[in-house]
Design a protein around this motif. Structure first.
Motif, short mmCIF file in Angstrom:
data_model
loop_
_atom_site.label_atom_id
_atom_site.label_comp_id
_atom_site.label_asym_id
_atom_site.label_seq_id
_atom_site.Cartn_x
_atom_site.Cartn_y
_atom_site.Cartn_z
N VAL A 114 33.34 -25.59 -10.17
CA VAL A 114 32.36 -26.24 -9.31
C VAL A 114 31.18 -26.68 -10.15
N ASN A 115 30.72 -27.92 -9.94
CA ASN A 115 29.51 -28.39 -10.60
C ASN A 115 28.31 -27.79 -9.87
N VAL A 116 27.72 -26.78 -10.45
CA VAL A 116 26.66 -26.04 -9.76
C VAL A 116 25.41 -26.88 -9.56
N ALA A 117 25.29 -28.00 -10.28
CA ALA A 117 24.12 -28.86 -10.12
C ALA A 117 24.17 -29.63 -8.80
N ASP A 118 25.35 -29.70 -8.19
CA ASP A 118 25.49 -30.49 -6.96
C ASP A 118 25.48 -29.64 -5.69
N LEU A 119 25.26 -28.36 -5.83
CA LEU A 119 25.34 -27.47 -4.67
C LEU A 119 24.17 -27.69 -3.71
N ILE A 120 24.44 -27.48 -2.44
CA ILE A 120 23.42 -27.57 -1.39
C ILE A 120 23.12 -26.16 -0.88
N THR A 121 21.86 -25.80 -0.84
CA THR A 121 21.47 -24.44 -0.47
C THR A 121 21.61 -24.22 1.03
N ILE A 122 22.13 -23.06 1.39
CA ILE A 122 22.23 -22.63 2.79
C ILE A 122 21.27 -21.46 2.99
N LYS A 123 20.42 -21.55 3.99
CA LYS A 123 19.53 -20.44 4.33
C LYS A 123 19.45 -20.33 5.85
N ASP A 124 19.59 -19.12 6.32
CA ASP A 124 19.45 -18.89 7.76
C ASP A 124 19.02 -17.44 7.96
N THR A 125 18.41 -17.17 9.09
CA THR A 125 18.04 -15.79 9.42
C THR A 125 18.33 -15.53 10.89
N LYS A 126 18.61 -14.27 11.19
CA LYS A 126 18.76 -13.81 12.56
C LYS A 126 17.79 -12.65 12.75
N ASP A 127 17.02 -12.69 13.84
CA ASP A 127 15.99 -11.68 14.04
C ASP A 127 16.61 -10.34 14.45
N SER A 128 15.75 -9.37 14.71
CA SER A 128 16.19 -8.00 14.95
C SER A 128 16.96 -7.83 16.26
N THR A 129 16.98 -8.88 17.08
CA THR A 129 17.80 -8.78 18.30
C THR A 129 19.28 -8.87 17.98
N TYR A 130 19.63 -9.30 16.76
CA TYR A 130 21.01 -9.34 16.28
C TYR A 130 21.24 -8.14 15.34
N SER A 131 22.27 -7.39 15.58
CA SER A 131 22.65 -6.38 14.60
C SER A 131 23.38 -7.06 13.46
N VAL A 132 23.42 -6.40 12.30
CA VAL A 132 24.14 -6.95 11.16
C VAL A 132 25.61 -7.13 11.52
N GLY A 188 0.82 -1.21 0.00
CA GLY A 188 0.00 0.00 0.00
C GLY A 188 0.85 1.26 0.00
N THR A 189 0.25 2.35 0.40
CA THR A 189 0.91 3.66 0.30
C THR A 189 1.53 4.12 1.60
N GLU A 190 1.25 3.43 2.72
CA GLU A 190 1.75 3.92 4.01
C GLU A 190 3.25 3.69 4.19
N ASN A 191 3.81 2.73 3.46
CA ASN A 191 5.24 2.42 3.57
C ASN A 191 5.65 2.14 5.02
N LYS A 192 4.83 1.33 5.70
CA LYS A 192 5.06 1.03 7.12
C LYS A 192 5.92 -0.22 7.26
N LEU A 193 6.96 -0.13 8.10
CA LEU A 193 7.88 -1.27 8.31
C LEU A 193 7.17 -2.39 9.06
N ASN A 194 7.23 -3.56 8.49
CA ASN A 194 6.62 -4.74 9.13
C ASN A 194 7.62 -5.47 10.03
N THR A 195 8.82 -5.79 9.47
CA THR A 195 9.85 -6.48 10.25
C THR A 195 11.20 -6.24 9.62
N GLU A 196 12.25 -6.41 10.42
CA GLU A 196 13.61 -6.26 9.94
C GLU A 196 14.45 -7.41 10.49
N PHE A 197 15.29 -8.01 9.65
CA PHE A 197 16.11 -9.15 10.08
C PHE A 197 17.35 -9.25 9.19
N THR A 198 18.24 -10.16 9.58
CA THR A 198 19.45 -10.43 8.79
C THR A 198 19.30 -11.80 8.16
#
Length: 359
Positions: free
Chosen positions: A324-342, A298-308
């Motif tokens: 590197v054979n890119v077909a064999d790569l394993i995906t890494i995904k992780d998040t840290k909530d706003s209690t952690y600074s970047v 919408g138009t309010e541009n209100k922050l919902n959440t912030e994380f790393t």
């Protein structure tokens, strides 16, 4: 002081007797030395013939005079009074000499006589020799993991009881391709071989070529197709944080700021668990650390959440062209909530062994 004669059985009991004879007892006559094991690795032990000593005391009407008023002496207590020792008791060969010494504790017993007696080692068994060729033939060694942290699995096909022996390699867990892995010769291994009638051959030195381990780049810039992997990380970021109906109030919009690209050659150890439970923690990891802000639509541009967010790939194994054979790569995904600074997240990953990739 009362005088006691010694009765020797399961327990040595001292009884007050009358009419016991006097005289010293040569204790060397009642101690023998026994040899067992393999020639060059034989062992010596002594034994006291308590039964014969008891019979001797009775037949010769002898008595022992103790300073102590105790009335019970067991075998161990008597041995302590005798002070029995051998000048050599291990690594013996047939024909060696071993000296038995009895150092009588005269403060406890008056009429036992000690001294030295020499024995010639004999009766040790001739050993069979385990050779380099035989062991290399009967050990099947496979190497697993990544070069630099490779480990071995060993199958033993030696005949008979030797097939139950466990063998280990020096520096197991640190192998790299091209190494020559050597058998670790431990005291336990030599003792177990000896128990089965074997000694190691004089020039025993088996080795096994380390090969077949995955290669991982020392630095990210050593990867020939690094740009392809970086592009794939960016594509994964775009898929993960794609705006959704940003014009509608129920939608969402993302603002992403990259904090850097980080690479780690090796997992630090088996307890390294910086990722969530469904993420990879293997070797050759390349990740991008991002500051993510999600806004309501919408138009309010209100922050919902912030994380790393941390997004990338592991298992960046190289081929002969350092690609590197890119077909064999394993995906890494992780998040840290706003209690952690970047800054804190970056510091954490540097602590996990990651280094910033200078682009």
């Amino acid at each position: 002081m009362k005088k006691f004669c010694l009765f020797l059985g399961t327990v040595l009991s001292v009884f007050l007797l009358s009419g016991c004879g006097q005289g010293n007892i040569e204790m060397l006559d009642f101690v023998d030395v026994n040899f067992r094991g393999l020639d060059t690795r034989g062992t010596a032990s002594y034994s006291v013939d308590y039964e014969r000593l008891h019979n001797y005391l009775i037949e010769n009407d002898k008595e022992l005079e103790f300073e102590s008023q105790n009335v019970y002496y067991d075998d161990q207590q008597l041995e302590e009074m005798l002070g029995i020792s051998l000048d050599k008791s291990s690594d013996l060969s047939n024909g060696d000499s071993v000296t038995l010494t009895l150092d009588i504790d005269s403060s406890k017993v008056k009429n036992l006589v000690g001294g030295d007696k020499e024995f010639v080692v004999e009766g040790l068994d001739e050993a069979k020799k385990l050779t380099t060729e035989e062991l290399e033939k009967h050990l099947v060694v496979n190497f697993n993991g990544v070069s630099g942290l490779g480990s071995a699995t060993i199958d033993n096909t030696l005949p008979g009881e030797l097939g139950y022996l466990g063998f280990t390699l020096v520096d197991d867990g640190k192998f790299k391709n091209g190494d020559l892995a050597k058998i670790e010769i431990t005291e336990d291994l030599e003792n177990r071989l000896a128990d089965n009638g074997y000694l190691l051959d004089d020039d025993f030195d088996p080795s096994f070529e380390v090969k077949g381990l995955d290669e991982v780049a020392e630095k990210a810039t050593d990867i020939a197709n690094l740009d392809d992997i970086k592009r794939m990380i960016d594509e994964e970021v775009n898929r993960s944080y794609k705006d959704w109906n940003p014009e509608a109030s129920y939608g969402s919009r993302y603002e992403i700021k990259e904090e850097g690209l980080f690479y780690r050659q090796f997992v630090r150890d088996s307890n390294d668990s910086q990722f969530s439970f469904n993420s990879a923690t293997n070797n050759g990891n390349l990740v991008k650390i991002l500051n993510v802000k999600r806004y309501y639509g919408g138009t309010e541009n209100k922050l919902n959440t912030e994380f790393t967010a941390i997004i990338g790939f592991s298992d960046l194994f190289l081929d002969e062209e350092n690609k590197v054979n890119v077909a064999d790569l394993i995906t890494i995904k992780d998040t840290k909530d706003s209690t952690y600074s970047v800054e804190s997240v970056v510091q954490l990953y540097e602590g996990y062994g990651y280094n910033r990739v200078e682009e």
